[in-house]
Design a protein around this motif. Structure first.
Motif, PDB file in Angstrom:
ATOM      1  N   PHE A 153       0.820  -1.210   0.000  1.00  0.00           N
ATOM      2  CA  PHE A 153       0.000   0.000   0.000  1.00  0.00           C
ATOM      3  C   PHE A 153       0.855   1.261   0.000  1.00  0.00           C
ATOM      4  O   PHE A 153       0.479   2.275  -0.580  1.00  0.00           O
ATOM      5  CB  PHE A 153      -0.956   0.007   1.196  1.00  0.00           C
ATOM      6  CG  PHE A 153      -1.975  -1.081   1.120  1.00  0.00           C
ATOM      7  CD1 PHE A 153      -3.034  -1.003   0.232  1.00  0.00           C
ATOM      8  CD2 PHE A 153      -1.863  -2.202   1.921  1.00  0.00           C
ATOM      9  CE1 PHE A 153      -3.973  -2.013   0.140  1.00  0.00           C
ATOM     10  CE2 PHE A 153      -2.797  -3.222   1.846  1.00  0.00           C
ATOM     11  CZ  PHE A 153      -3.848  -3.129   0.951  1.00  0.00           C
ATOM     12  N   VAL A 154       1.997   1.211   0.670  1.00  0.00           N
ATOM     13  CA  VAL A 154       2.884   2.376   0.713  1.00  0.00           C
ATOM     14  C   VAL A 154       4.166   2.148  -0.084  1.00  0.00           C
ATOM     15  O   VAL A 154       4.968   3.060  -0.254  1.00  0.00           O
ATOM     16  CB  VAL A 154       3.229   2.783   2.166  1.00  0.00           C
ATOM     17  CG1 VAL A 154       1.988   3.245   2.898  1.00  0.00           C
ATOM     18  CG2 VAL A 154       3.907   1.662   2.910  1.00  0.00           C
ATOM     19  N   GLY A 155       4.386   0.913  -0.553  1.00  0.00           N
ATOM     20  CA  GLY A 155       5.555   0.607  -1.372  1.00  0.00           C
ATOM     21  C   GLY A 155       6.866   0.611  -0.605  1.00  0.00           C
ATOM     22  O   GLY A 155       7.890   1.001  -1.152  1.00  0.00           O
ATOM     23  N   GLU A 156       6.838   0.176   0.657  1.00  0.00           N
ATOM     24  CA  GLU A 156       8.049   0.181   1.476  1.00  0.00           C
ATOM     25  C   GLU A 156       8.213  -1.146   2.208  1.00  0.00           C
ATOM     26  O   GLU A 156       7.235  -1.829   2.505  1.00  0.00           O
ATOM     27  CB  GLU A 156       8.003   1.329   2.486  1.00  0.00           C
ATOM     28  CG  GLU A 156       8.016   2.684   1.813  1.00  0.00           C
ATOM     29  CD  GLU A 156       7.927   3.837   2.792  1.00  0.00           C
ATOM     30  OE1 GLU A 156       7.546   3.625   3.962  1.00  0.00           O
ATOM     31  OE2 GLU A 156       8.239   4.961   2.372  1.00  0.00           O
TER      32      GLU A 156
END
Length: 82
Positions: A53-56
């Protein structure tokens, strides 16, 4: 999978960003676990996930240590010698 250096949220740094090397998938009973990976942080192996969802990446280098008792250790132990 070729090891990739990534920036990740590290548990030992209270979630602050740090350097980790993504080594490959985390295995359980010889099958890869969905969205679970093994990382090298410093000179230790540990587990982590990717938050899509946040790409981390989020790496648990405090409690998710991969040691000799873990089946992933034999797969990735060659990376801790470097």
């Amino acid at each position: 999978m070729k090891p990739i250096e990534v920036n990740a949220h590290l548990n030992s740094m209270d979630g602050k960003m740090g350097r980790a090397i993504l080594l490959g998938p985390n295995y359980l009973f010889t099958r890869p676990i969905t969205n679970s990976y093994v990382f090298k942080v410093g000179n230790q192996l540990c587990t982590g996930i990717m938050n899509w969802f946040v790409g981390e990446y989020y790496v648990d280098d405090k409690y998710g240590i991969v040691d000799e008792r873990n089946e992933n250790y034999n797969i990735y132990k060659k990376y801790i010698k470097e």
